[in-house]
Design an enzyme around this catalytic site. Structure first.
Site, PDB file in Angstrom:
ATOM      1  N   GLU A 272     -31.347 -26.563  64.144  1.00  0.00           N
ATOM      2  CA  GLU A 272     -32.204 -26.372  65.315  1.00  0.00           C
ATOM      3  C   GLU A 272     -32.443 -27.747  65.951  1.00  0.00           C
ATOM      4  OE1 GLU A 272     -33.254 -23.542  66.456  1.00  0.00           O
ATOM      5  OE2 GLU A 272     -32.674 -22.243  64.789  1.00  0.00           O
TER       6      GLU A 272
ATOM      7  N   ALA B  27     -25.847 -15.213  61.214  1.00  0.00           N
ATOM      8  CA  ALA B  27     -25.158 -15.266  62.516  1.00  0.00           C
ATOM      9  C   ALA B  27     -24.350 -13.991  62.733  1.00  0.00           C
ATOM     10  CB  ALA B  27     -24.301 -16.521  62.608  1.00  0.00           C
TER      11      ALA B  27
ATOM     12  N   ALA C 254     -31.903 -15.377  82.225  1.00  0.00           N
ATOM     13  CA  ALA C 254     -32.942 -16.383  82.450  1.00  0.00           C
ATOM     14  C   ALA C 254     -32.804 -17.509  81.442  1.00  0.00           C
ATOM     15  CB  ALA C 254     -34.330 -15.749  82.336  1.00  0.00           C
TER      16      ALA C 254
ATOM     17  N   ASP D 153     -36.743 -21.491  57.438  1.00  0.00           N
ATOM     18  CA  ASP D 153     -35.769 -20.612  58.074  1.00  0.00           C
ATOM     19  C   ASP D 153     -35.105 -19.706  57.037  1.00  0.00           C
ATOM     20  OD1 ASP D 153     -34.316 -19.909  60.559  1.00  0.00           O
ATOM     21  OD2 ASP D 153     -32.584 -20.639  59.448  1.00  0.00           O
TER      22      ASP D 153
ATOM     23  N   VAL E  37     -25.591 -20.671  72.701  1.00  0.00           N
ATOM     24  CA  VAL E  37     -25.214 -19.321  72.262  1.00  0.00           C
ATOM     25  C   VAL E  37     -25.108 -18.387  73.469  1.00  0.00           C
ATOM     26  CG1 VAL E  37     -25.888 -17.329  70.853  1.00  0.00           C
ATOM     27  CG2 VAL E  37     -26.266 -19.659  69.993  1.00  0.00           C
TER      28      VAL E  37
ATOM     29  N   LYS F 194     -35.281 -15.504  56.453  1.00  0.00           N
ATOM     30  CA  LYS F 194     -34.097 -14.648  56.312  1.00  0.00           C
ATOM     31  C   LYS F 194     -34.176 -13.782  55.057  1.00  0.00           C
ATOM     32  CE  LYS F 194     -31.107 -17.828  58.872  1.00  0.00           C
ATOM     33  NZ  LYS F 194     -29.968 -18.789  58.812  1.00  0.00           N
TER      34      LYS F 194
END
Length: 815
Positions: free
Chosen positions: A667, A611, A505, A678, A476, A682
């Site tokens: 994932e 997303a 980073a 997950d 991403v 949400k």
């Protein structure tokens, strides 16, 4: 007659002197020209240093002298043809006079003000001789006239006061009979009425030029320096700063007082008195327009704010106490005390309550000022009528300058609002009744940021610079970098947003560049980067102190999310793909939102749900507009939707999950997706956005996995259990197929309760034909009671997630 003054940098090298000669030669074609020159750049300091060494009987004064000698001999040899040996010989003799003086200082072990003036006068005398002789050697009609024969002063050595009547008479008499095309005058130097060598103090060469220009009543005084005029801000700190074409005398004086070193106000007073314009030009770029300083400016140059300037090394002193209220004389005693110690006050402000007086001085005077004031007010302090003087250091003053600010409403408001939005704390404010100067005292570490944000606000075509720091350079992250690079020109041109990535980073290394990382070659920078440290990353973001800073978290790491509060407290916006902070303890969720509100700093996390889909934003808009959301039904896992859209009696569940992971829809640990946690996070976030105070344990997670799946110790073990439990998954599929239903993992929120689980969706339902990795959310509200407001689209994948993060960044830019 024309008068031109050239500063130390302008005569600092053979190349620069050639440029000076070229300018004088060109101007002498139409009129007689006077060139006033400073010492070669840095020579005055070298002369003083040599004198100090000689005074303390340090033999290294001889080496200091040799350095001065080498510089001048080298200049002369580079400028004057070798056949002119007499010129070099005369120069050597003049330098020997300097050496003799230093030898004498070494013997007597003393440098008096009188001797100091004689010592530093060599700088201008030597430079003017070299320049005039160079011009003569090239066939130009040029004469070096010693200013000491023209400018008469009193005997106040190191800062002599000019006797204008005698001086003007000398200048007029000399130039009335002068036949040469070009006259070179050494600046800064003069002689007293008793024929003793004196100097004119700081800005002395400007003063010499101004005295000559006023005496001859020229049409314009030209001051040639190493910059193209006076700038809207310090160009070393503000890259977008540009020269100001026209300024009033008052504006120029204000800018000069507050750090613009092109002019020293007291020295140009002679031309101001006669309304003679000053034209500031760049010796190295003579074609540049420069800045004209005059009594009036044309209408087209009458922008309300002309410049932003600053003074560093400020100490802020506060005298306060209840015993000051209504009692006359405190201000008088305070300022008299400072005057007696010869301490200059730069900034003053006093509250109307009369409870305190605040003033700014040079930090080097702070200790002396405190001691003097505490002594003077010792009685009042002992009686607790006032407090001992409070001294704060590490400060700077910034100021907006402009004659026309008083005619425009809201200038102060825009200034202070801009500073506040960028976490720049204002310690004190002062504004005169003329409204020509609005000053504020700030931390010296904030000066660069303050100058840039104010310049952006008042001078630039409203292009807002965003400085982005990214943690998490995976799939991403790479897509986000690509999108920012691709859209850079469009955003700058169409939306007036300049998006720069200045820090990034991954899990191992981190890189920074305050000028913006080259996005065409960013990956190679990690070969030479520092080791990643979340604390080190945060400290660097704060230390860089860039305006409109944005921290972007593209990890799933709880430790990273634990730093959000620190960023928000430093007015650094946070954009999070990581949903741990918003789906963790409600106390954390609320704290982050409170900090965002308190510090007026965005905290955005649209990609936490769906997303790049505008799910959270849509819900926020519904709530903000006064609508009441009664229930939410949603498919929020692109991963699970992909799995169940591709699983059938012709495939096995293990291979379908493997494919989903391979294509990047799950994932790295697919248990996170398949366990339903997950999706639970949400729906929890959506419930909280709707005003709920739920915790993750309040979500009813109905799993379709077996106990063996849930108890697996590793990802490899998990895949083994999926193979072993294939019959279980086929049974689930068969039941749905028998009812002509599709399997969908659905999240629901209604009546303050939330749940998620695998559902059999009948044909005709909006969820039935949801394909691939798509998400869908249905909002039932008081305004949408029967036909829900639906948001639908791709809910997983690196591209769309990156675009969601990018949209949040742009949203901050548009704020």
């Amino acid at each position: 007659m024309k008068v031109l003054k050239f500063g130390g940098t302008s005569v600092g090298s053979a190349n620069n002197i050639n440029q000076v000669i070229s300018i004088l030669e060109e101007q002498s074609k139409t009129d007689q020209v006077v060139g006033v020159v400073s010492a070669v750049g840095g020579i005055t300091d070298k002369l003083l240093y040599a004198g100090q060494l000689a005074q303390i009987k340090d033999k290294s004064y001889e080496e200091a002298y040799k350095s001065i000698e080498r510089i001048h001999i080298k200049l002369a040899e580079a400028l004057i043809p070798k056949k002119n040996k007499d010129i070099i010989k005369t120069l050597v003799n003049k330098l020997q006079e300097l050496k003799d003086l230093l030898d004498g200082l070494y013997l007597i072990n003393e440098v008096s003000p009188k001797t100091s003036d004689k010592l530093v006068s060599f700088g201008e005398l030597l430079s003017s001789y070299i320049i005039a002789e160079t011009m003569s050697s090239r066939g130009l009609y040029a004469v070096c006239k010693n200013s000491q024969d023209l400018i008469v002063t009193n005997s106040n050595f190191t800062k002599a006061e000019v006797q204008l009547k005698a001086t003007n008479s000398n200048i007029k008499t000399y130039f009335k009979s002068a036949k040469q095309d070009i006259t070179i005058l050494p600046g800064f130097v003069s002689k007293s009425e008793d024929d003793e060598i004196t100097t004119l103090g700081r800005g002395g060469s400007d003063f010499t030029a101004a005295i000559v220009a006023a005496a001859l009543k020229v049409k314009q005084l030209e001051i040639w320096t190493d910059v193209s005029g006076m700038y809207t801000a310090n160009p070393k700190l503000v890259k977008q700063a540009f020269p100001i074409e026209q300024l009033s005398y008052q504006e120029a004086m204000e800018l000069s007082h507050f750090g613009a070193k092109v002019l020293y106000p007291p020295t140009v007073q002679p031309v101001l008195d006669l309304n003679i314009p000053i034209h500031i030009k760049n010796t190295l770029k003579p074609e540049a327009k420069g800045t004209i300083v005059s009594s009036e400016t044309e209408a087209r140059f009458q922008h309300p704010v002309k410049g932003i300037t600053h003074i560093n090394n400020i100490a802020l002193l506060t005298l306060q106490g209840s015993g000051m209220v209504g009692i006359p004389g405190f201000s008088k005693r305070l300022f008299e005390t400072l005057a007696q110690e010869k301490i200059n006050i730069i900034f003053i402000t006093q509250a109307s309550s009369e409870h305190s007086i605040c003033f700014g001085i040079d930090v080097n005077d702070a200790k002396l000022a405190k001691a003097a004031i505490d002594t003077n007010f010792e009685n009042e302090i002992s009686l607790h009528k006032i407090d001992p003087i409070i001294v704060e250091t590490g400060l700077s003053i910034i100021a907006l300058i402009g004659d026309k600010m008083k005619s425009f409403q809201g200038i102060s408001g825009r200034m202070f609002s801009t500073l506040g939005k960028n976490n720049i704390n204002i310690r004190a404010i002062a504004q005169g009744a003329s409204e020509r100067n609005i000053s504020a005292v700030i931390n010296e570490n904030d000066v660069k940021k303050a100058l840039n944000v104010l310049h952006e606000q008042f001078f630039e075509v409203k292009t807002k610079q965003l400085n982005v720091f990214i943690v998490g350079i995976g799939n991403v992250g790479e897509k986000l970098i690509d999108q920012i690079e691709q859209q850079y020109s469009y955003l700058k041109k169409k939306l007036k947003i300049d998006v720069r990535i200045v820090g990034m980073a991954n899990s191992r290394k981190m890189v920074f560049d305050s000028n913006g990382i080259d996005l065409s070659n960013w990956a190679s920078l990690f070969h030479y980067a520092d080791k990643t440290s979340l604390k080190g990353f945060f400290n660097m973001v704060v230390e860089m102190n860039l305006r409109n800073s944005i921290f972007v978290d593209i990890t799933a790491d709880e430790t990273v999310s634990g730093w959000y509060d620190n960023y928000l407290k430093n007015s650094i916006a946070v954009v999070a793909c990581n949903k741990i902070a918003c789906s963790g303890a409600y106390e954390t969720y609320k704290k982050l939102h409170d900090l965002s509100l308190s510090y007026n700093t965005p905290f955005l996390y649209e990609t936490n749900v769906g997303a790049g889909l505008p799910i959270i934003n849509t819900l926020k808009n519904l709530v903000a507009s006064g609508d009441k959301v009664t229930s939410i039904q949603a498919i929020l896992s692109g991963s699970l939707n992909f799995v169940f859209n591709n699983f059938s009696d012709r495939t096995n569940f293990h291979d379908t999950v493997k494919r989903a992971q391979f294509e990047g829809y799950t994932e790295p640990d697919p248990r996170i997706d398949l366990s339903g946690i997950d999706v639970a996070r949400k729906i929890l976030i959506l419930a909280r956005e709707n005003g709920g105070t739920m915790e993750i344990d309040d979500i009813n997670i109905q799993t379709f996995l077996t106990e063996a799946n849930l108890e697996s110790k590793s990802v490899d073990d998990f895949y083994k259990t999926l193979k072993a439990d294939e019959e279980h998954f086929q049974s689930i599929f068969a039941n749905a197929k028998a009812k002509k239903c599709q399997l969908k993992y659905v999240a629901e929120f209604k009546n303050g309760k939330a749940k998620c689980g695998l559902r059999e969706i009948p044909e005709g339902h909006p969820f039935y034909n949801l394909e691939g990795k798509d998400n869908i959310v249905m909002f039932y509200t008081e305004r949408y009671p029967e036909q829900p407001l639906i948001v639908k689209g791709a809910g997983a994948g690196a591209d769309v997630t990156a675009s969601g993060l990018f949209a949040d960044i742009i949203k901050i830019g548009n704020k």
